[in-house]
Write an enzyme that holds these catalytic residues in place. Sequence first.
Site, short mmCIF file in Angstrom:
data_model
loop_
_atom_site.label_atom_id
_atom_site.label_comp_id
_atom_site.label_asym_id
_atom_site.label_seq_id
_atom_site.Cartn_x
_atom_site.Cartn_y
_atom_site.Cartn_z
N HIS A 369 0.78 -1.24 0.00
CA HIS A 369 0.00 0.00 0.00
C HIS A 369 0.81 1.29 0.00
O HIS A 369 0.27 2.36 -0.30
CB HIS A 369 -0.94 0.01 1.21
CG HIS A 369 -2.27 0.64 0.94
ND1 HIS A 369 -2.45 1.68 0.04
CD2 HIS A 369 -3.49 0.40 1.46
CE1 HIS A 369 -3.73 2.04 0.03
NE2 HIS A 369 -4.37 1.27 0.87
N TYR A 483 -13.54 5.50 10.45
CA TYR A 483 -12.71 6.07 9.38
C TYR A 483 -13.22 5.55 8.04
O TYR A 483 -13.46 4.35 7.89
CB TYR A 483 -11.27 5.60 9.60
CG TYR A 483 -10.25 6.05 8.58
CD1 TYR A 483 -9.36 7.07 8.88
CD2 TYR A 483 -10.12 5.42 7.35
CE1 TYR A 483 -8.39 7.48 7.96
CE2 TYR A 483 -9.16 5.81 6.42
CZ TYR A 483 -8.30 6.83 6.74
OH TYR A 483 -7.34 7.22 5.84
N SER A 485 -12.09 5.93 3.97
CA SER A 485 -11.06 6.45 3.08
C SER A 485 -11.69 7.16 1.89
O SER A 485 -12.67 6.70 1.32
CB SER A 485 -10.21 5.27 2.59
OG SER A 485 -9.19 5.74 1.77
N THR A 496 -5.00 10.28 0.09
CA THR A 496 -6.36 10.07 0.61
C THR A 496 -6.63 11.08 1.70
O THR A 496 -5.71 11.67 2.27
CB THR A 496 -6.54 8.65 1.21
OG1 THR A 496 -5.58 8.48 2.26
CG2 THR A 496 -6.39 7.57 0.15
#
Length: 655
Positions: A369, A483, A485, A496
């Site tokens: 990632h 949360y 994204s 992001t």
Amino acid sequence: MAARQLLLRRRAAAAAPRWRRGYSSAGAAEYLHRSIVPTMHYQKSLPRLPVPKLEDTIRRYLNAQKPLLNDDQFRKTEELAHRFEKGIGRELHEQLVAQDNQNKHTSYITGPWFDMYLKAREPVVLNFNPFTCFNPDPKSEYNDQLIRATNMIVSALRFMKTFRAGYLEPEVFHLNPKKSDTEIFKKIIRFVPPSLSWFGAYMVNAYPLDMSQYFRLFNSTRLPKLNRDELYTEEKAKHLLVLRNGNFYVFDVIDRDGNILKPSEIQAHLKYILSDNSPAPAFPLGYLSSENRDTWALLRKNLLDNGNEAALQKVDSAVFCLSLDDFPIKDFLHLSHTMLHGDGVNRWFDKSFNLIITKDGTAGLNFEHSWGDGVAVVRFQNEVFKDSTKAPAISPQSQPASVDSSRAVQKLDFKLNDALKAGITKAKQKFDASVEALSLNLIQFHEGGKDFLKQKKVSPDAVAQLAFQMAFLRQYNQTVATYESCSTAAFKHGRTEAIRPASIHTKKCSEAFVREPSKHSTEELQKLIDECSKYHSRLTKEAAMGQGFDRHLFGLRCLALSKGIALPDFYEDQAYAQLNHNIISTSTLASPALQLGGFGPVVSDGFGVAYQVHDDWIGCNISSYPTRNGKEFLQCIYKSLEDIFNVLKGKKISS
């Protein structure tokens, strides 16, 4: 003279890209398509990610804290926030803005965000690497491991070549496709200088997206280093890395002229690898890529010192990693476990991505990632799926080429000393323990989806997020940090931003549904859903426009630490830590190429919620560790969705 012209013509013909030949006049053996507008045409003129105003950030931060704190806690947090805003926060903000103005080639979040990923010492597997899974090929006979692997490799290489040649259609978000996604517009915009091209697109309500991450898709890997890892890319390498049964193989997929190897030859080499009966290595090297990063860095140094430099170079520089698994997929749960972590033997988690293809032709990606986000990966998957299903390089009737694969395919051999063997054994134990602790659970809600919600004028995403809030309240009787994204790819080097779905609106609505539904009329409950939808849509828009608060506060914190300034009290507040301990971490990706996705929880007492709102159904894939009951959470989500849809249909709900 005529002879010279003939020679020049022949040379030009030889140099002409092979996209002229192939499955259609625009498509090709070598390229997916040839865009009229060059791939990076908009990159230079993309707007810069804004640094929000400090007062806006503090206001948004306090709004996100409200549903999580009681009155006394909130008063304390509010006081710290305003003191920060007027004092040290103001100084840091001014320094951040000045620094940003000096670095106009990038965004203020780029450096800190790369550091956040690359300095993290936790294993990438389960903690960072997500997975996405392709839909099956619509033609069932093509869902064969050898056929699908060959077709997907060729399509992936076509994507790579199309991108590198500048022929890949730029990534653009079209608000009015009838105006902007047309041949006429493209023919005009290609003549607008790159320094102004974004403005030309903006005039017709089209928003080009940042494509700076795309080059890391290929020939890239994350290298473990002490304290901070490095991203490595070697675009000259022409070989593919194939993992099967924990054994490592490489073979060239690009020839000396830079052309893709014939599909029948790729097929022959894969067939050779699939017929190799070598047992799994006693000490499978793949486990090392699942280790703590410092531990792995030291073991890698030992590997290099022990005569494995050439073999590791082949692994690191390979175009990508193809993992061939020797079993079929039983169900969606088995599919999720396979793509998220597998058995640790047949993966190299550090590669930019592993293309995983199982015995029955099921395909998915597990991707590292730090280098990039979902926008680049999903575009790649969309193109590969479309190309490999609509214009497959080989068919079930295709015969592998008569080539000597034993000479073309190299099996990598690693020299292991006792310390490395002990390191691999320990890595395996840790990997097995982590995977053993992980639970995955899925549901599909078939009582409605995007079409119905849009008809009722509520945001589909807001409804999904509201259902998660309701579910957690039903299960644990509290509202926690959540949360979601959101991509900021509309800006140069955007990454992001966080949407904070837990709000005073979702809390009020959830309490009405969960604690006292009978006290409210259906109309009142509908109004509460509507308020949640409007507020969530506002948060989403703000985040997409770089107007969230999370990245700004993160940037200010990083700046303070880099300058050796004592961390302001604001960041030491328990409420700040609690907000950033994301118990419900969520992400959604919608694409006709994908059937499933998922990721691990970001905290040990959290849920990782991957979800998709389809036209007429909603899917959720939830990960959790033993401190949370994922199965029960999903049942609560299902009940919440049922209640929301019933209310929107004008029905009464039961407790």
